[in-house]
Design a protein around this motif. Structure first.
Motif, mmCIF file in Angstrom:
data_model
loop_
_atom_site.group_PDB
_atom_site.id
_atom_site.type_symbol
_atom_site.label_atom_id
_atom_site.label_comp_id
_atom_site.label_asym_id
_atom_site.label_seq_id
_atom_site.Cartn_x
_atom_site.Cartn_y
_atom_site.Cartn_z
ATOM 1 N N ALA A 1 73.028 59.879 42.579
ATOM 2 C CA ALA A 1 71.869 59.464 43.368
ATOM 3 C C ALA A 1 71.919 60.033 44.781
ATOM 4 N N ASP A 2 73.098 60.038 45.402
ATOM 5 C CA ASP A 2 73.222 60.514 46.783
ATOM 6 C C ASP A 2 73.022 62.015 46.909
ATOM 7 N N LEU A 3 73.352 62.772 45.863
ATOM 8 C CA LEU A 3 73.318 64.234 45.944
ATOM 9 C C LEU A 3 72.019 64.836 45.428
ATOM 10 N N ALA A 4 71.025 64.015 45.177
ATOM 11 C CA ALA A 4 69.744 64.536 44.692
ATOM 12 C C ALA A 4 69.154 65.521 45.700
ATOM 13 N N GLY A 5 68.800 66.713 45.233
ATOM 14 C CA GLY A 5 68.201 67.733 46.082
ATOM 15 C C GLY A 5 69.177 68.515 46.928
ATOM 16 N N LYS A 6 70.495 68.280 46.771
ATOM 17 C CA LYS A 6 71.478 68.966 47.609
ATOM 18 C C LYS A 6 72.246 70.059 46.868
ATOM 19 N N ALA A 7 71.957 70.267 45.613
ATOM 20 C CA ALA A 7 72.623 71.341 44.857
ATOM 21 C C ALA A 7 71.903 72.651 45.157
ATOM 22 N N ASP A 8 72.550 73.536 45.938
ATOM 23 C CA ASP A 8 71.865 74.754 46.386
ATOM 24 C C ASP A 8 72.467 76.034 45.831
ATOM 25 N N THR A 9 73.377 75.938 44.862
ATOM 26 C CA THR A 9 73.879 77.134 44.185
ATOM 27 C C THR A 9 73.630 76.985 42.691
ATOM 28 N N CYS A 10 73.687 78.116 41.987
ATOM 29 C CA CYS A 10 73.409 78.076 40.551
ATOM 30 C C CYS A 10 74.433 77.220 39.799
ATOM 31 N N LYS A 11 75.700 77.306 40.153
ATOM 32 C CA LYS A 11 76.706 76.478 39.493
ATOM 33 C C LYS A 11 76.533 75.006 39.859
ATOM 34 N N ASP A 12 76.153 74.728 41.103
ATOM 35 C CA ASP A 12 75.905 73.344 41.500
ATOM 36 C C ASP A 12 74.741 72.754 40.713
ATOM 37 N N ARG A 13 73.694 73.505 40.544
ATOM 38 C CA ARG A 13 72.530 72.991 39.806
ATOM 39 C C ARG A 13 72.885 72.718 38.346
ATOM 40 N N ALA A 14 73.698 73.597 37.743
ATOM 41 C CA ALA A 14 74.125 73.362 36.360
ATOM 42 C C ALA A 14 75.004 72.120 36.272
ATOM 43 N N ALA A 15 75.928 71.939 37.227
ATOM 44 C CA ALA A 15 76.804 70.767 37.222
ATOM 45 C C ALA A 15 76.004 69.484 37.409
ATOM 46 N N TYR A 16 75.003 69.523 38.278
ATOM 47 C CA TYR A 16 74.184 68.328 38.524
ATOM 48 C C TYR A 16 73.389 67.949 37.267
ATOM 49 N N ALA A 17 72.857 68.942 36.555
ATOM 50 C CA ALA A 17 72.109 68.656 35.326
ATOM 51 C C ALA A 17 73.012 68.055 34.251
ATOM 52 N N VAL A 18 74.227 68.567 34.115
ATOM 53 C CA VAL A 18 75.162 68.029 33.115
ATOM 54 C C VAL A 18 75.566 66.601 33.470
ATOM 55 N N LEU A 19 75.811 66.340 34.756
ATOM 56 C CA LEU A 19 76.149 64.982 35.183
ATOM 57 C C LEU A 19 75.014 64.018 34.843
ATOM 58 N N GLY A 20 73.774 64.429 35.053
ATOM 59 C CA GLY A 20 72.642 63.583 34.685
ATOM 60 C C GLY A 20 72.591 63.300 33.191
ATOM 61 N N GLY A 21 72.949 64.305 32.369
ATOM 62 C CA GLY A 21 72.983 64.082 30.925
ATOM 63 C C GLY A 21 74.043 63.079 30.510
ATOM 64 N N LEU A 22 75.211 63.122 31.148
ATOM 65 C CA LEU A 22 76.261 62.149 30.837
ATOM 66 C C LEU A 22 75.834 60.739 31.212
ATOM 67 N N LEU A 23 75.224 60.588 32.364
ATOM 68 C CA LEU A 23 74.769 59.260 32.786
ATOM 69 C C LEU A 23 73.668 58.732 31.864
ATOM 70 N N ASP A 24 72.788 59.592 31.408
ATOM 71 C CA ASP A 24 71.750 59.173 30.465
ATOM 72 C C ASP A 24 72.361 58.732 29.145
ATOM 73 N N PHE A 25 73.373 59.459 28.669
ATOM 74 C CA PHE A 25 74.072 59.055 27.441
ATOM 75 C C PHE A 25 74.703 57.678 27.606
#
Length: 354
Positions: free
Chosen positions: A180-204
């Motif tokens: 929640a705190d890092l929303a909108g702060k991923a500014d590299t391609c690897k950061d954006r991929a990591a943020y999307a995967v973290l969201g998938g784990l939390l949804d699971f």
């Protein structure tokens, strides 16, 4: 009154039949006379097929047990004994809507991997380590625990969720708070991929609060970063002369920028430039380098630009045109002396006074 011969014969036959019937009823039914009978043996003809079908006991039909298995009772030769034969249970479970296997959440896509020439942990190289789900604990150990850098915080939360979803520790609360705190702060391609995967784990975890699964490393697929040269700025009409400075813009960088500035190299027209790349600016996964155009010959000529670091290489074909260097004429023509002026010679020494 006289009795005829025929009637006497009939009487004898009836008496014989009565005697045979009496012996049969007093025996044990096994072919041996009963205790009240004589010691002789009675021999009778075998029954016909029709008689056997009427008197033979029928084989018991299979009986369905309450648990759904067919049971057959077989009567052996010994009296008072039954044997039950049960088919072995099926080894493959019957699928049901309430017992479906859990689908493992998707994991990190390929980077591409950072060359990591200095072997010092940085967010890009730790991302590469986290691509193996079994290395989440090792990756968490090298992440600075007190760092407030968004990249490190994101990777720390991802490693924590990786452990939690596999039942190996971790903290769902920590992962959810950082997400929640890092929303909108991923500014590299690897950061954006990591943020999307973290969201998938939390949804699971929201859908299956008490479930654990074994994560699987992704094989192939679209990389998180499309590392490339986006363009070369010559500052004008697309051409540059030897000695001019051009700007090379890199996007989708998948490595630590400081490593490129120490271990990388730049090629223009196939010629490697002297020294390491020179940084002009950087932001997120975008990096701009400065480069001086070398003397190549054969002007004008279209040239490729290549930026190489370790196993990574970005190439832009026909990036710009190298023009012939401008000829600067001498101020006074071929002699080098401006018109109307005499060249200065050595001044005469002052003569001594007499």
């Amino acid at each position: 009154m006289g009795v005829s011969l025929g009637m006497r014969v009939s009487g004898l036959l009836v008496a014989g039949a009565v005697a045979v019937a009496a012996a049969a009823f007093t025996g044990d039914g096994s072919g041996t006379p009963g205790r009240g009978g004589g010691g002789g043996t009675i021999v009778t003809a075998g029954p016909s097929d029709s008689a056997h079908s009427r008197t033979a006991p029928k084989s018991p039909a299979p009986r369905q047990s309450p648990d759904g298995e067919a049971r057959v009772t077989v009567r052996p030769s010994g009296p008072g004994h039954t044997r039950t034969t049960t088919p072995p249970p099926s080894t493959s479970p019957t699928p049901s809507s309430g017992n479906r296997p859990l689908v493992s959440p998707s994991w990190l896509p390929p980077g591409p991997a950072s060359p990591d020439a200095d072997s010092t942990p940085d967010p890009s190289s730790v991302y590469d380590r986290l691509r193996a789900p079994g290395q989440c604990r090792a990756a968490l150990d090298v992440i600075p625990p007190a760092s407030t850098d968004p990249e490190w915080r994101l990777l720390r939360a991802l490693a924590t969720a990786c452990l939690a979803v596999q039942g190996r520790g971790g903290s769902w609360d920590t992962a959810a708070k950082e997400y929640a705190d890092l929303a909108g702060k991923a500014d590299t391609c690897k950061d954006r991929a990591a943020y999307a995967v973290l969201g998938g784990l939390l949804d699971f975890h929201r859908r299956q609060p008490g479930a654990t699964v074994r994560l699987k490393a992704s094989s192939g697929g679209t990389p998180a970063c499309a590392y490339r040269i986006a363009g070369v700025d010559t500052g004008g009409d697309g051409g540059a002369q030897p000695g001019d400075t051009v700007a090379i813009e890199l996007r989708g960088t998948c490595f630590d920028h400081a490593e490129l500035l120490r271990f990388g190299s730049v090629f223009i027209g196939g010629q490697q430039l002297a020294g390491p790349p020179v940084l002009r600016s950087e932001r997120g996964d975008t990096l701009v380098l400065s480069a001086v155009v070398p003397s190549l010959g054969g002007y004008p000529r279209s040239v490729d630009v290549v930026v190489r670091y370790g196993s990574t290489e970005a190439r832009l074909k026909d990036a710009f045109t190298v023009l012939a260097p401008a000829v600067v004429p001498s101020p006074g023509g071929p002699s080098g002396t401006p018109q109307g002026m005499f060249p200065l010679g050595p001044l005469a020494a002052h003569l001594p006074r007499p």
